[in-house]
Motif scaffolding. Structure first.
Motif, PDB file in Angstrom:
ATOM      1  N   THR A 166      41.298  25.223  53.519  1.00 41.81           N
ATOM      2  CA  THR A 166      42.507  26.029  53.436  1.00 41.81           C
ATOM      3  C   THR A 166      43.376  25.770  54.661  1.00 41.81           C
ATOM      4  N   ASP A 167      44.681  25.936  54.490  1.00 41.20           N
ATOM      5  CA  ASP A 167      45.598  25.746  55.618  1.00 41.20           C
ATOM      6  C   ASP A 167      45.421  26.843  56.658  1.00 41.20           C
ATOM      7  N   GLN A 168      45.167  28.081  56.196  1.00 35.81           N
ATOM      8  CA  GLN A 168      44.956  29.208  57.079  1.00 35.81           C
ATOM      9  C   GLN A 168      43.505  29.680  56.927  1.00 35.81           C
ATOM     10  N   PRO A 169      42.884  30.174  57.982  1.00 33.93           N
ATOM     11  CA  PRO A 169      41.493  30.642  57.887  1.00 33.93           C
ATOM     12  C   PRO A 169      41.333  31.724  56.823  1.00 33.93           C
ATOM     13  N   ARG A 170      40.299  31.567  56.000  1.00 30.26           N
ATOM     14  CA  ARG A 170      39.993  32.537  54.947  1.00 30.26           C
ATOM     15  C   ARG A 170      38.482  32.724  54.924  1.00 30.26           C
ATOM     16  N   THR A 171      38.042  33.843  54.376  1.00 29.52           N
ATOM     17  CA  THR A 171      36.601  34.071  54.254  1.00 29.52           C
ATOM     18  C   THR A 171      36.244  34.389  52.811  1.00 29.52           C
ATOM     19  N   LEU A 172      35.111  33.866  52.414  1.00 27.21           N
ATOM     20  CA  LEU A 172      34.603  34.037  51.058  1.00 27.21           C
ATOM     21  C   LEU A 172      33.194  34.596  51.151  1.00 27.21           C
ATOM     22  N   ARG A 173      32.935  35.688  50.467  1.00 29.97           N
ATOM     23  CA  ARG A 173      31.604  36.305  50.484  1.00 29.97           C
ATOM     24  C   ARG A 173      30.972  36.132  49.113  1.00 29.97           C
ATOM     25  N   LEU A 174      29.735  35.683  49.072  1.00 35.79           N
ATOM     26  CA  LEU A 174      29.008  35.518  47.821  1.00 35.79           C
ATOM     27  C   LEU A 174      27.705  36.280  47.894  1.00 35.79           C
ATOM     28  N   ARG A 175      27.371  36.939  46.779  1.00 31.03           N
ATOM     29  CA  ARG A 175      26.137  37.719  46.764  1.00 31.03           C
ATOM     30  C   ARG A 175      25.502  37.646  45.386  1.00 31.03           C
ATOM     31  N   ALA A 176      24.207  37.339  45.347  1.00 30.14           N
ATOM     32  CA  ALA A 176      23.442  37.376  44.096  1.00 30.14           C
ATOM     33  C   ALA A 176      22.835  38.770  43.988  1.00 30.14           C
TER      34      ALA A 176
END
Length: 256
Positions: A166-176
């Motif tokens: 991504t051009d700008q910092p982003r966060t993605l959270r994944l949970r099972a």
């Protein structure tokens, strides 16, 4: 998971793949890879099996090129696949625990790497074959699916090859939601993604700040998240919260 569990999953999913290939026929289209027909899928995974078998049996310590595609009739292709699959299962089952061999992702040992990688390779492509045959998907154990999420995030997409940026910092959270400790935070930027295990005994030390929220959260049963991340299922079975443009980013750029 134990090495023996990965080898057993490889054994089962390889057999299911071969059965689905026979049922669908060589001309069947692969939904996740529209440019492929079943013969292309079977040829690909059969070559992978022979490549991995050589590395394990010979203790190859440098990258080795894939074997050439075989010149076989459609009738010969699935038996050829079954033979190579069997040889790989035997090679992994009988390999020494202290095997010395090349590996291309982090792992506790070369044997652990090859057992894990070939199990997930077989499972994802077994899904391809069953989808092409119009068959119901054989369920995956939640612990195995969660392990596959971990391999994809902390292995494949930690490499410079990853295009999920991504051009700008982003966060993605994944949970099972059906697997204890199956929780990851992915930090996206113009560099390769950085994934932190955010729960359970394998949690990292550089955890998000308490109370921090991700730009996008994806959560659902491990199998649904696993297959969606591999672009084998739509995201229907996964709850998406926050910026859903990151889902589209993943769909467009996460191919391995």
């Amino acid at each position: 998971m134990e090495i023996t569990e990965f080898v057993e999953t490889l054994r089962l999913d390889g057999a299911l793949l071969a059965n689905a290939a026979e049922e669908a026929g060589p001309d069947a289209r692969i939904p996740a890879c529209p440019e492929w027909q079943m013969r292309d899928l079977v040829t690909h995974i059969g070559r992978v099996h022979r490549w991995a078998t050589e590395i394990v049996i010979e203790g190859v310590e440098q990258p080795r090129r894939f074997p050439d595609a075989p010149e076989l009739t459609d009738e010969e292709l699935v038996p050829w696949f079954r033979d190579g699959h069997h040889r790989l299962v035997v090679a992994l089952h009988t390999a020494p625990q202290d095997l010395t061999a090349w590996a291309f992702l982090p792992a506790p040992s070369p044997l652990a790497f090859w057992a894990r990688r070939q199990a997930h390779e077989a499972s994802v492509h077994r899904v391809d074959a069953q989808q092409a045959a119009g068959a119901s998907l054989t369920p995956l154990p939640s612990a195995f699916a969660a392990d596959g999420i971990d391999e994809l995030l902390t292995g494949f997409h930690a490499r410079n090859k990853s295009r999920v940026r991504t051009d700008q910092p982003r966060t993605l959270r994944l949970r099972a939601t059906d697997t204890p400790g199956a929780d990851w935070t992915v930090y996206l930027s113009d560099a390769p993604p950085r994934t932190v295990r955010t729960a359970g005994p394998a949690a990292g030390t550089d955890l998000p700040e308490p109370g921090a929220t991700a730009d996008c959260t994806m959560e659902g049963p491990a199998e649904d998240v696993y297959l969606a991340l591999w672009n084998r299922l739509p995201w229907d079975g996964v709850k998406i919260s926050g910026d859903d443009t990151l889902v589209e980013l993943w769909r467009e750029r996460s191919g391995i």
